[in-house]
Design an enzyme around this catalytic site. Structure first.
Site, short mmCIF file in Angstrom:
data_model
loop_
_atom_site.label_atom_id
_atom_site.label_comp_id
_atom_site.label_asym_id
_atom_site.label_seq_id
_atom_site.Cartn_x
_atom_site.Cartn_y
_atom_site.Cartn_z
N GLU A 61 0.82 -1.21 0.00
CA GLU A 61 0.00 0.00 0.00
C GLU A 61 0.86 1.26 0.00
OE1 GLU A 61 -2.38 -3.38 1.00
OE2 GLU A 61 -0.56 -2.63 1.98
N HIS A 130 -11.15 -6.10 7.72
CA HIS A 130 -11.83 -5.88 6.45
C HIS A 130 -13.11 -5.06 6.62
CE1 HIS A 130 -9.41 -9.51 5.75
NE2 HIS A 130 -9.38 -9.16 4.48
#
Length: 338
Positions: A61, A130
């Site tokens: 990321e 998540h």
């Protein structure tokens, strides 16, 4: 011409249009190329525009966002996807220290014209890694814009506006709304998007202003300030309680359309703030403070907040964690009875 779209289809349409209109637009992230993204938002775009415009990135990321900062400084308009909002933390230094500050540090010589798409919130039983809703963290960073649409029409218009904007935009996409609106009672849509009024999306180019809230539902009894999935939960609470709630969908969380909020609260005299994220230091605290500052003499009851729990995200109990119509409706009643 307008056609019925899910939020996924509307987001894909926005990216398709911008890839065609502007050769400086590139789209990349984990699995967004050949696979079309974990939620299929970019499905078919690589086949249409090629691997130099839509491509996969390593599981990094920090690398995804860092390269986007460099691309934006060079003149491109990257649209990158962080597969889940929970994974932005490794990229936080690039977002906060580089993207958000580039315009100021360069005295306007460079801009970070980049969009960071992130699926957020719960609804898929994804547990702690998540399902988070980190919007408040981004609103604290000067130089970032933070957006969260609640419906296909706004999703497409806001994403096009974000891509065209010269500042970095955090574009949060509620996973529970990808395929239809929820009422919070069940893990399925209330109605298909195809039958909802906000599913009618123009096929071509249009924008929704990044600093403009929407009066999603007009009402006279109280004002609900909310965004994302909680727009529909609040709507369900209004129907179930019979309270004539005016629902303000922020759409752009920051910069904030304070004028629309203030006008509504001054009209109704009561205010309930609803969001899915945890309560302490959540964005609802900022909203309540602003309402108190600007509407104190018009308030007829204390401001209510309905939020997620101040706990790590519970895997098996996420439907209890979410503010549902029962909890939101109870806040409506408290506000009306005060």
């Amino acid at each position: 011409m307008a056609t019925s779209m899910t939020m996924i289809q509307a987001l894909r349409s926005a990216m398709d249009i911008m890839l065609e209109r502007d050769n400086n637009v590139v789209i990349y992230g984990q699995d967004v190329g050949y696979f079309g993204g974990v939620f299929r938002c970019t499905e078919g775009l690589q086949a249409k525009y090629g691997k130099s415009r839509v491509f996969d990135a390593p599981i990094s990321e920090g690398g995804i966002v860092g390269t986007a900062v460099g691309m934006a400084a060079y003149g491109l308009r990257p649209v990158v996807e962080i597969q889940f909002a929970d994974y932005f933390y490794p990229a936080s230094d690039q977002i906060v220290s580089e993207a958000a500050r580039l315009r100021y540090r360069s005295a306007g010589e460079f801009t970070a014209s980049m969009t960071i798409r992130m699926p957020c919130g719960g609804g898929i039983y994804g547990g702690q890694t998540h399902s988070q809703s980190p919007e408040a963290l981004f609103t604290h960073v000067c130089g970032l814009r933070t957006v969260m649409p609640s419906n296909p029409y706004d999703a497409k218009g806001l994403l096009i506006a974000a891509i065209e904007n010269d500042d970095p935009v955090i574009f949060l996409e509620p996973k529970r709304l990808y395929n239809g609106p929820f009422d919070g009672h069940h893990d399925r849509p209330v109605v298909p998007w195809s039958t909802h009024r906000m599913s009618q999306v123009p096929e071509g180019y249009y924008t929704v202003p990044l600093e403009s809230a929407s009066v999603f539902r007009s009402g006279a009894d109280l004002t609900v300030i909310t965004y994302g999935t909680m727009v529909f939960v609040s709507e369900a609470a209004a129907h179930e309680t019979g309270i004539d709630a005016e629902i303000i969908d922020l759409r752009s969380i920051w910069p904030l359309d304070l004028e629309t909020i203030v006008n509504s609260v001054k009209k109704t005299g009561r205010c309930v703030v609803v969001h899915e994220a945890t309560r302490t230091s959540g964005f609802g605290a900022e909203l309540a403070s602003l309402v108190q500052e600007h509407c104190f003499y018009h308030l007829e009851a204390p401001i209510e907040r309905v939020t997620g729990w101040d706990t790590p995200y519970p895997h098996a109990q996420e439907w209890a964690y979410f503010p549902g119509p029962d909890r939101v409706g109870a806040a409506f009643r408290r506000a009306m009875e005060a």
